[in-house]
Scaffold this active site. Structure first.
Site, PDB file in Angstrom:
ATOM      1  N   ASP A   1      30.901 -22.047  14.346  1.00 34.79           N
ATOM      2  CA  ASP A   1      29.923 -23.113  14.188  1.00 34.79           C
ATOM      3  C   ASP A   1      28.768 -22.758  15.133  1.00 34.79           C
ATOM      4  OD1 ASP A   1      28.489 -25.326  13.546  1.00 34.79           O
ATOM      5  OD2 ASP A   1      30.140 -26.738  13.783  1.00 34.79           O
TER       6      ASP A   1
HETATM    7  C1  BGC Z   1      27.190 -28.088  12.277  1.00 39.95           C
HETATM    8  C2  BGC Z   1      27.563 -27.277  11.050  1.00 39.95           C
HETATM    9  C3  BGC Z   1      26.327 -26.671  10.447  1.00 39.95           C
HETATM   10  C4  BGC Z   1      25.633 -25.826  11.499  1.00 39.95           C
HETATM   11  C5  BGC Z   1      24.367 -25.175  11.012  1.00 39.95           C
HETATM   12  C6  BGC Z   1      26.344 -27.302  13.244  1.00 39.95           C
HETATM   13  O1  BGC Z   1      25.838 -28.138  14.237  1.00 39.95           O
HETATM   14  O2  BGC Z   1      28.359 -28.532  12.924  1.00 39.95           O
HETATM   15  O3  BGC Z   1      28.217 -28.085  10.117  1.00 39.95           O
HETATM   16  O4  BGC Z   1      26.658 -25.913   9.317  1.00 39.95           O
HETATM   17  O5  BGC Z   1      25.281 -26.665  12.597  1.00 39.95           O
HETATM   18  O6  BGC Z   1      23.368 -26.112  10.836  1.00 39.95           O
END
Ligand code: BGC
Length: 653
Positions: free
Chosen positions: A227
């Site tokens: 993530d």
């Molecule tokens: C989120 C993800 C997301 C990623 C990219 C993160 O903060 O938890 O779900 O895909 O950011 O935006």
């Protein structure tokens, strides 16, 4: 691209390290000298949030905002999720995106999780089946997905530092199952390792869950991506099996040093590079020059998906409304509905069709009062008085209320399960002014309804995407028959939820003390009355069930068939739900668990036979001694249910 192994042999150590982190927020690094291009990822899940790389400010491109996962889960319709995936895949191709960052299959442990709207369900079977259908749909277009957030990421509070303390049986039976199902049935191109720790280890560094469980046990063949900013130890992440850290980092040199000083075997880095290069290869193979998507057609699809998902919670006969009726639409959400939640999944929608605009375009006699501030949820005395006046002067009142954006978003959890006070007061006042009142809800997670006895009907529209107004009006006025079913329980009050005493934890320790008793598994076993049970939803027609027939097909497998007849006057769609109830077993188990569901459409008088295949997993529990799935000898009952609380037909095997 040339043979991947050969390419790896030609990469310098620095280039290899570079391949394992992003070039920017959304691109992997290219290695031009070897002809290796970047792959491009973008959020998801219920639409495309893609930066416009042709502009200096990289503004987000407009895209169709489909209903969020909490909404589409209520469709209980695998075919629909596949279709939505296909359409999103087409959009990705048109926008030059190689991997859509979704779906999210985290389990809804508590109604408070700020990101519940992005997740499907409290039930792992449902979340897994719908997630798999979605992934198969997207990937049928030659576009990848990212199954997220792996795993036990069921709260937003302290999401970067907290540790989900979870016993093995609970992890296997509840929090891992949906991921396992999607991996086995759909092979997502990527899996996203979550922010949180599990039992003390960050997900991006958790070799056991990445290499052992995900890859060796389940056979995952794709790439693990962190993530965004979830990697805390770059060499450690490589060693544990996190192939790609996103976004861009200035820590590639740590990997180079670790390889040079022998702390990280170069083969581990090579394995990650191989998976990154394989992703790039798939991305390039999937790209289509001049791909296009039809945004108008997709808007119509979004309306159809919402129509298939909205849940009629209560109806004392007021719905459907007559088209000749003089109706007051009350509440800012009637004009501009809340269609999605806040955070990384926020789509800049192409258009919004609210119920008010759509109803008027259909020539319906609809008056309007704003009633409250859309952003804060608060109502001035003038707005309040105007709402009551509008209710009084119409034959029927439809009150559109719900949670404003500021109460539900990524990065924070709700503090309580209540609607804004002004909305609760509006229900009381409008119902008093006009007893012929329908409430239409907009929320990404359950809310308390202290006023439930007052309105004659309640329609749950969740966060229904940019065309939700079309679905609302078609259902309210009987052009469509509601067929959504709750994919989560609505407790009467927050304190009834099994995680209530432990949710958000102490410091960075979040103990999952309620164990496997999540959602209806708890409410049904503990005989705790809920406001609306899992699987609940009304229709404008009635269905009659008969002839349940269950046969053993092997030592631990069975087949069940049941007939369902539409005995009402209009066409309708029913969700046939099969639960397995253990009988004389020694293990502590929930009274029943969902193990099969099918959505069928029936014309008036029509009957269909629905068939379910149950394998050994439908009966098994996770045995911590044997470290595997076990089926006890005690015996089981197969139950066909209207919802998690109401058994219609049952048969022992
Ligand atoms: C989120 C993800 C997301 C990623 C990219 C993160 O903060 O938890 O779900 O895909 O950011 O935006």
């Amino acid at each position: 691209m040339d043979n991947i192994k050969k390419l790896i042999s030609e990469l310098t150590l620095e280039e290899k390290a570079g391949l394992t982190s992003g070039k920017d927020a959304w691109l992997t690094k290219a290695v031009e000298r070897l002809g290796i291009p970047s792959a491009r990822v973008s959020d998801g899940p219920h639409g495309l949030r893609a930066d416009d790389y042709s502009r200096d400010d990289r503004a987000t491109m407009l895209a169709v905002c489909f209903p969020t996962a909490v909404t589409t889960a209520a469709s209980f319709d695998k075919k629909m999720l596949y279709e939505m995936g296909e359409e999103l895949g087409r959009e990705c191709l048109a926008y030059g995106v190689d991997v859509l960052l979704g779906p999210g299959v985290n389990i809804k442990r508590s109604p408070l999780c700020g990101r519940n709207f992005e997740y499907f369900s409290e039930d792992p079977h449902l979340a897994g089946e719908l997630g798999a259908a979605f992934v198969n749909g997207v990937q049928s277009q030659g576009v990848g997905t990212s199954l997220k957030h792996y795993f036990a990421n069921s709260q937003e509070t302290r999401r970067f530092t907290s540790s989900s303390e979870i016993d093995e049986r609970t992890a296997r039976e509840i929090y891992l199952t949906a991921f396992e199902t999607v991996v086995k049935k759909a092979q997502p191109w990527t899996v996203m390792a979550s922010y949180n720790k599990v039992n003390g280890t960050h997900s991006t560094a958790n070799k056991y869950y990445l290499d052992e469980v995900l890859r060796n046990e389940w056979g995952f063949e794709g790439l693990v991506v962190s993530d965004w900013c979830a990697t805390h130890d770059r060499p450690g992440a490589i060693a544990a099996g996190t192939d790609l850290t996103m976004p861009a980092e200035d820590t590639d040199h740590l990997i180079v040093e670790a390889v040079k000083n022998g702390a990280l075997p170069e083969e581990a880095l090579d394995r990650c590079c191989e998976r990154v290069l394989r992703l790039v290869e798939r991305a390039v193979a999937g790209r289509r020059a001049n791909a296009e998507c039809d945004k108008k057609a997709a808007h119509a699809l979004a309306a159809r998906f919402a129509e298939n998902s909205l849940v009629l919670l209560k109806n004392d006969g007021i719905l459907p409304l007559k088209k000749s009726a003089k109706v007051a639409f009350i509440g800012a959400f009637a004009d501009r509905p809340r269609i999605q939640g806040g955070g990384s999944s926020h789509i800049v929608e192409t258009e919004i069709t609210g119920a008010l605009g759509y109803a008027r375009a259909q020539g319906l006699d609809v008056s309007y009062a704003e009633a409250y501030d859309r952003e804060t949820g608060e109502a001035t005395p003038e707005q309040f008085a105007e709402a009551v006046k509008a209710a009084k002067s119409a034959e029927k009142a439809v009150l559109f209320i719900g949670l404003p954006d500021c109460m539900e978003y990524e990065g924070g959890d709700r503090q309580h399960m209540r609607l804004p006070d002004a909305h609760n007061r509006l229900v009381e006042a409008v119902c008093e002014a006009n007893p012929e009142t329908v409430v239409v809800l907009h929320n990404g997670s359950p809310v308390e309804m202290p006023w439930i006895e007052k309105p004659k009907a309640v329609l749950e529209s969740y966060l229904g995407g940019q065309a939700v107004g079309i679905a609302q009006v078609r259902i309210l006025f009987g052009d469509a028959n509601p067929s959504g079913r709750l994919a989560e329980s609505f407790p009467k009050k927050l304190e009834d939820n099994s995680s209530y005493l432990y949710y958000i934890g102490e410091g960075d320790r979040v103990t999952y003390n309620e164990g496997i008793f999540v959602g209806y598994r708890y409410y049904e076993t503990k005989k705790t009355e809920v406001l609306f049970p899992f699987g609940w939803g009304l229709s404008y027609t009635d269905f009659e069930y008969s002839d349940l027939d269950v046969k053993k097909t092997g030592e631990h497998s069975a087949e069940a068939t049941v007939n369902v007849k539409n005995v009402g006057g209009v066409k309708g769609r029913e969700v046939v739900q099969l639960y397995v109830a253990p009988e004389k077993v020694k293990m502590i188990r929930p009274v029943r668990e969902l193990k099969g569901f099918e959505k069928i459409e029936l014309g008036p008088g029509e009957t269909k036979t629905v068939k379910f295949e149950l394998d050994s997993r439908a009966f098994a529990y996770w045995d911590v001694e044997k470290h595997g799935w076990e089926v006890e000898d005690g015996g089981f009952e197969i139950q066909i249910c209207k919802n998690a609380s109401e058994v219609i037909l049952k048969q022992k095997i």
